[in-house]
Motif scaffolding. Structure first.
Motif, PDB file in Angstrom:
ATOM      1  N   VAL A  42       0.822  -1.214   0.000  1.00  0.00           N
ATOM      2  CA  VAL A  42       0.000   0.000   0.000  1.00  0.00           C
ATOM      3  C   VAL A  42       0.856   1.265   0.000  1.00  0.00           C
ATOM      4  CG1 VAL A  42      -1.767   1.303   1.242  1.00  0.00           C
ATOM      5  CG2 VAL A  42      -1.945  -1.191   1.083  1.00  0.00           C
ATOM      6  N   PRO A  43       1.911   1.386   0.866  1.00  0.00           N
ATOM      7  CA  PRO A  43       2.742   2.603   0.827  1.00  0.00           C
ATOM      8  C   PRO A  43       3.613   2.712  -0.417  1.00  0.00           C
ATOM      9  CG  PRO A  43       2.954   1.436   2.932  1.00  0.00           C
ATOM     10  CD  PRO A  43       2.277   0.511   1.987  1.00  0.00           C
ATOM     11  N   ILE A  44       3.570   1.726  -1.277  1.00  0.00           N
ATOM     12  CA  ILE A  44       4.308   1.800  -2.538  1.00  0.00           C
ATOM     13  C   ILE A  44       3.403   2.272  -3.671  1.00  0.00           C
ATOM     14  CG2 ILE A  44       5.579   0.479  -4.284  1.00  0.00           C
ATOM     15  CD1 ILE A  44       6.575  -1.322  -2.060  1.00  0.00           C
ATOM     16  N   VAL A  45       2.236   1.646  -3.789  1.00  0.00           N
ATOM     17  CA  VAL A  45       1.333   1.928  -4.904  1.00  0.00           C
ATOM     18  C   VAL A  45       0.503   3.185  -4.663  1.00  0.00           C
ATOM     19  CG1 VAL A  45      -0.586   1.028  -6.272  1.00  0.00           C
ATOM     20  CG2 VAL A  45       1.246  -0.512  -5.525  1.00  0.00           C
ATOM     21  N   ALA A  46      -0.102   3.284  -3.484  1.00  0.00           N
ATOM     22  CA  ALA A  46      -1.026   4.386  -3.217  1.00  0.00           C
ATOM     23  C   ALA A  46      -0.366   5.765  -3.312  1.00  0.00           C
ATOM     24  CB  ALA A  46      -1.678   4.192  -1.851  1.00  0.00           C
ATOM     25  N   PRO A  47       0.866   5.971  -2.799  1.00  0.00           N
ATOM     26  CA  PRO A  47       1.481   7.290  -2.971  1.00  0.00           C
ATOM     27  C   PRO A  47       1.701   7.677  -4.433  1.00  0.00           C
ATOM     28  CG  PRO A  47       2.554   6.123  -1.179  1.00  0.00           C
ATOM     29  CD  PRO A  47       1.649   5.142  -1.851  1.00  0.00           C
ATOM     30  N   CYS A  48       1.997   6.717  -5.274  1.00  0.00           N
ATOM     31  CA  CYS A  48       2.168   7.028  -6.700  1.00  0.00           C
ATOM     32  C   CYS A  48       0.851   7.500  -7.309  1.00  0.00           C
ATOM     33  CB  CYS A  48       2.699   5.812  -7.439  1.00  0.00           C
ATOM     34  SG  CYS A  48       4.380   5.325  -6.965  1.00  0.00           S
ATOM     35  N   VAL A  49      -0.248   6.817  -6.947  1.00  0.00           N
ATOM     36  CA  VAL A  49      -1.570   7.237  -7.432  1.00  0.00           C
ATOM     37  C   VAL A  49      -1.910   8.619  -6.873  1.00  0.00           C
ATOM     38  CG1 VAL A  49      -4.039   6.687  -7.427  1.00  0.00           C
ATOM     39  CG2 VAL A  49      -2.345   4.846  -7.627  1.00  0.00           C
TER      40      VAL A  49
END
Length: 365
Positions: free
Chosen positions: A310-317
């Protein structure tokens, strides 16, 4: 023309006065000691030679020995200079993120291992905020101080950063975070062992994995965590783009890193309780990888229902969302500068008659 040179009492009494050429060399040597080098060694040696060539008694003089050591160090540092621009930028990103995580996770370690006796949650917010500020100061002149894969991705989308550099930036950002987590782990090793009772745990009252990576609160669902990270990172990009937008308001150059740190501080104060406001894939994954290797084990990837992604994908979005919002609501509506207007009019006049020109272009012409 006559010269009157007053010699300082640095030379032994028995040392004969050097010739005029040596006087010039002594001045050059003395100036270099003060950081005001008038000539490089290669410049004055063909003229004067080494200052102790004609006078062996000067060879062991402390002043000249110090100058020789300074010149030797300068030559050694020049040999270490990296000429590849991409490598220099990657090293700057690595060091900038290192500073960020060193202060940020260091603050978490102090608060956690002291059981809130030597700091509270605000201490953690200040640690990360000031870590970001000084990380930006460290790297901004070389790489632009992205310090965040989500920021690098957004700048690539905007066309302000080459796509070919993106994987290199991301790798060195994660590597810098990993090294900083290892440093904090080494510095607080005894405190972590004492707090955890000799065990390295991920969950529970004596968990210490949260010193390095983020984990969700017990009440937080995966979907709630995704929304938390998307909103937090979108807010970060809104602030960062506004700070860097010169047409929206000019800021002193030295003030920008401070304001970026202030943005991180307010995000931590207002959005930090759900999952620790990672808002940066490198900030979370690098230290998490360290804990996996250092003894916390595979639980760092299993905890929180497999929270690690989650802290990898969601910040990019969230970064892309924040960038899109700022561009559509603020930046695209700025009036064109004179140079941009001229370029736009030149493109518009190709294939158009004067009657078809837009009013702004007619004024410009």
């Amino acid at each position: 023309m006559s010269y009157k040179v007053k010699y300082p009492p640095l030379l032994p009494v028995h040392t004969p006065l050097p010739q005029l050429c040596h006087k010039v060399c002594d001045v050059v040597y003395t100036s270099s000691m003060k950081g005001q080098t008038l000539l490089s060694r290669t410049d004055y040696e063909p003229l004067c030679g080494s200052p102790h060539d004609s006078d062996p008694s000067l060879k062991d003089h402390p002043l000249l020995q110090g100058v020789e050591e300074t010149i030797g160090m300068e030559r050694l540092l020049k040999k270490c200079k990296i000429k590849n621009q991409l490598m220099r930028e990657c090293m700057a990103e690595c060091l900038g993120v290192y500073v960020l995580i060193l202060f940020g996770c260091g603050a978490v370690a102090q608060v956690t291992t002291s059981e809130d006796k030597k700091g509270q949650f605000l201490s953690i917010n200040l640690g990360f905020a000031l870590g970001v500020t000084f990380g930006v100061f460290v790297s901004r002149g070389v790489s632009g101080a992205h310090l965040n894969p989500a920021v690098s991705l957004s700048l690539c989308i905007l066309g302000r950063h080459p796509w070919i550099k993106l994987p290199f930036y991301i790798f060195f950002q994660i590597f810098g975070a990993f090294l900083a987590a290892a440093t904090v782990g080494l510095q607080y090793y005894d405190a972590i062992q004492a707090f955890g009772g000799g065990e390295l745990t991920v969950t529970g009252p004596t968990a210490t994995a949260g010193i390095f990576a983020t984990y969700p609160a017990d009440y937080l669902s995966v979907w709630g965590g995704i929304m938390d990270q998307v909103i937090g990172t979108a807010a970060l990009l809104l602030c960062v783009l506004a700070i860097g937008d010169q047409r929206n308001g000019s800021l002193p150059d030295g003030l920008q890193p401070v304001l970026v740190g202030a943005a991180v501080l307010i995000i931590g104060i207002s959005m930090g309780s759900n999952s620790g406001y990672a808002i940066n894939p490198a900030r979370d994954f690098g230290p998490r990888l360290f804990t996996f290797i250092a003894g916390w084990g595979v639980d760092v990837f299993k905890a929180g229902g497999g929270w690690w992604w989650v802290p990898i994908v969601a910040p990019c979005v969230g970064a892309l969302l924040g960038t899109l919002i700022y561009e559509l609501m603020i930046e695209v509506h700025h009036p064109l500068s004179p140079s941009e207007l001229q370029t736009s009019c030149q493109e518009a006049t190709e294939g158009k008659t004067e009657l078809e020109l837009e009013p702004d272009c007619e004024k410009a012409t």
